[in-house]
Scaffold this active site. Structure first.
Site, PDB file in Angstrom:
ATOM      1  N   HIS A  29       0.763  -1.081  -0.067  1.00 55.35           N
ATOM      2  CA  HIS A  29      -0.051  -0.072  -0.108  1.00 55.35           C
ATOM      3  C   HIS A  29       0.876   1.211  -0.054  1.00 55.35           C
ATOM      4  O   HIS A  29       0.421   2.416  -0.308  1.00 55.35           O
ATOM      5  CB  HIS A  29      -0.871  -0.095   1.221  1.00 55.35           C
ATOM      6  CG  HIS A  29      -2.121   0.816   0.826  1.00 55.35           C
ATOM      7  ND1 HIS A  29      -2.078   2.221   1.041  1.00 55.35           N
ATOM      8  CD2 HIS A  29      -3.238   0.550   1.004  1.00 55.35           C
ATOM      9  CE1 HIS A  29      -3.187   2.635   0.652  1.00 55.35           C
ATOM     10  NE2 HIS A  29      -4.233   1.983   0.687  1.00 55.35           N
ATOM     11  N   ALA A  30       2.168   1.153   0.492  1.00 56.35           N
ATOM     12  CA  ALA A  30       3.174   2.273   0.249  1.00 56.35           C
ATOM     13  C   ALA A  30       3.425   2.611  -1.064  1.00 56.35           C
ATOM     14  O   ALA A  30       3.798   3.674  -1.581  1.00 56.35           O
ATOM     15  CB  ALA A  30       4.426   2.106   1.197  1.00 56.35           C
TER      16      ALA A  30
END
Lengths: 452, 452
Positions: free
Chosen positions: A138-139
């Site tokens: 998700h980064a």
């Protein structure tokens, strides 16, 4: 070396063995008619030939001043055999075996010594189909953008044997083609920087949530879903014909999203009743929604995403009455966003591009007093039948992130004439997650029976 | 609640995403003749019926005063579906696919919210065989004991369809039957407590290593294996007929272990030469060995295990000359242990029950000045053909733990008339690990050609 934006860094810092922070997607394909027995193997070999990696797929956390989460480095030699793998299902190769494998794959942390993505080509389905499980940190990318990225590998041309890969998309396609598109696009990056640079965005987000809470009949109750979680996941997936939802929508004068939320609410009610765990007060969902009108195809500055708190009416037995509660609640909550200035909306939207970002902020999500009980996202998907490598896409199931205090997540997406539901839960706190699928069906049937 | 011994705790504390601390084993079985197509499924169902867990298989790290590594708690409800899983190989279901799956499984950390073990029943081998991959945390059990535990599930009776499971072994078998047996047995626990209570043991261990180093021609060189490692693993496995090694042993008047070490040394030399990475100085191996004579079947207090530093003679091209170097080095190093008092031997042996324990002690292993380049273990195994669930055991490949400074591990075991080699390496630092298998074969052939 590239510095990581504070929001993205939060996903790296917030990650632990118990809290993997990757989003996933499980795509199910009908193999083309001319597929031989070595189709999966040949497809895998073809995938491995794509070695011109988009920078996003070369990024890994760099160690900078001893702290690994401050910057990205670019991996020069991507070990593609590691990132693009083959898996197979044990007999009889049914959906149960597929879901078990997907659950296992989704439970494992990405290796931080490498670019933060994996794709698994899954064979061995008894009916001859195959699947692709993709996962990205998700980064790097949020759930909506991840789905969109995967969609860009598809074609609507049934006769095409084109097989694009997400890590090497052709450059002729404009990266910034769609608003809210992707962290790959400059717009998202800019929006995020805006949010990161402006603590004001957080204040707006907080204020918007608090104002919404005031419009709710009760604060969110504590439920079995609002507990600390372990690291293992279970997932459950099923598709429903969009037409069934559309019929209910027409008969009741509501929206597709309202019907979907009501259907989910009924399923949660059924599941909790079955476990003697239904609270008296209604569950509150957090629903990330686009705040633009359907005809509003404006430029990127028009991205408007909000976090809607929705009263799911799980205390209401009657399905139509529950639909009315949900619709009203959605309307009231959206009103609050209309009162925001455009700067506020933009700052908030930047934050909401990662609905999860909100949940990482201290004080917004708490175990003792959850502002909401569950995140339910409806992610846009293709409206027509799509193909990849000559294979028809039967379904795309999004797989999102449960976290402490939010032990189950419901994310759904459109795929041609279907709505594909992807449920991901903590394996320990949410027993028999697959029962929610049966309850979704029962809940939709009840709506149909009452409305039609 | 049970306190964790300091040595075992070291394996929990020393564990990270880059340094999984579990030992594994991959068993390869010939399915029985009457096995139908649903054999794997039925076997899995049978496994799931065993729900009377030995306390070791219920242990998980407890949180005590906020620190999770100080004590064990007992899990009341073991989620057996989680611990005992089914997997399948993609086509064509060859050894290459099996090794890839085993590598993936061995790369994943055990879930600390659950008892620290997993077993995977693997189907889909093209030749109709099946495999069992087992993994246990080193804080529960050391590699030798893990192999022994797995062996206790087997029978030499080909007609028996008995299928014991490691987590529910019949109690009629005496737990303390064999010395050096297991952390399950009281003796090992006592020995460990002794070692833990006596820093003297560490001093003895250190002194013994230093004295051995003095007998070596050079200190261990730095090699490509003596580097920090990542979290992903690759494994490689192959079996060799014990008879081939025995022939070389007879012709040269050495021991089986000396021949195996020389064979490994030749393989390391070949691999490093191929990569232009062979140091001028010879590689030094750490070889855990029993210091008892073959006829010494004394009681538990007779456990004598030592860490032998062995000059592998990788600078020597001639295989027989290399064998002579290895044999001499083993003899000289063993001499040093003979000079120890029985108390010292016992304290040292307690420590050496986990050869890895030594490597966790600060100052013993260092990246800048490694006392040895590689651990090569020869773990005892059954001398006759064994069966499980009516299926003949073709091979048992031990899978041990690479760690910082020791990027590859060679562990082998006897299985009836074969020697089964299990190689585990860091996926990043040790490229093309499978080449070591070819070099092992070439190295043995060279020994045969020179000696016979």
């Amino acid at each position: 070396m590239e510095f990581i934006s504070p929001i993205d860094a939060a996903f790296l810092l917030g990650e632990s063995r118990e809290h993997p922070m990757h989003v996933g997607s499980l795509q199910l394909f009908e193999a083309p008619e001319d597929a031989g027995p070595d189709f999966a193997q040949r497809t895998h070999e073809m995938l491995l030939e794509h070695r011109d990696f988009d920078p996003t797929f070369r990024k890994r956390p760099a160690k900078l001043w001893g702290t690994p989460q401050l910057a990205w480095s670019q991996e020069d030699e991507v070990d593609i055999d590691y990132h693009v793998r083959r898996s197979a299902l044990p007999s009889p190769g049914g959906i149960a075996q597929l879901l078990e494998l997907a659950s296992d794959l989704h439970s494992v942390l990405l290796d931080r010594h490498r670019p933060l993505w994996e794709i698994h080509l899954i064979e061995g389905l008894g009916d001859g189909r195959f699947a692709l499980y993709s996962k990205m940190h998700h980064a790097l990318i949020d759930g909506v953008a991840a789905q969109r990225l995967v969609q860009r590998t598809l074609t609507s041309d049934a006769s095409s044997h084109e097989a694009l890969v997400p890590w090497q998309l052709p450059r002729r396609q404009k990266r910034t083609e769609s608003p809210g598109g992707s962290t790959l696009s400059g717009v998202a990056r800019n929006l995020r920087s805006a949010a990161a640079a402006a603590p004001a965005a957080l204040r707006v987000a907080r204020a918007a949530l608090l104002q919404q809470q005031l419009t709710l009949p009760f604060a969110a109750p504590r439920t079995m879903f609002n507990v600390p979680i372990g690291g293992a996941r279970r997932c459950a997936m099923r598709s429903w014909p969009l037409e069934r939802i559309r019929q209910v929508k027409k008969a009741t004068g509501s929206t597709v999203n309202d019907v979907v939320l009501t259907m989910s609410a009924g399923a949660l009610r059924g599941y909790l009743l079955e476990r003697n765990a239904l609270p008296d007060k209604p569950l509150i969902a957090m629903v990330p929604v686009s705040l633009r009108g359907e005809d509003d195809n404006g430029d990127q500055s028009g991205v408007k995403v909000g976090a809607i708190l929705c009263n799911l009416g799980t205390d209401v037995a009657d399905p139509l009455e529950r639909l009315r509660v949900v619709s009203e609640s959605m309307c009231r909550s959206k009103e609050i966003y209309r009162s925001l200035s455009s700067t506020q909306t933009m700052a908030l939207s930047a934050l909401m591009l990662s609905p999860l970002a909100l949940t990482l902020l201290p004080g917004i999500v708490s175990l003792t007093n959850p502002p909401f009980n569950i995140v339910i996202s409806n992610v846009p998907g293709p409206r027509e039948t799509m193909y990849w490598n000559g294979a028809r896409l039967d379904a795309t199931y999004p797989m999102s992130i449960p976290f402490d205090g939010q032990a189950v997540n419901i994310t759904l997406t459109t795929n041609a004439e279907n709505l594909d539901f992807g449920l991901v839960g903590c394996r320990r706190s949410v027993p028999r997650l697959e029962r929610l699928l049966d309850h979704l069906e029962q809940s939709l049937t009840a709506l149909e029976e009452a409305a039609l």
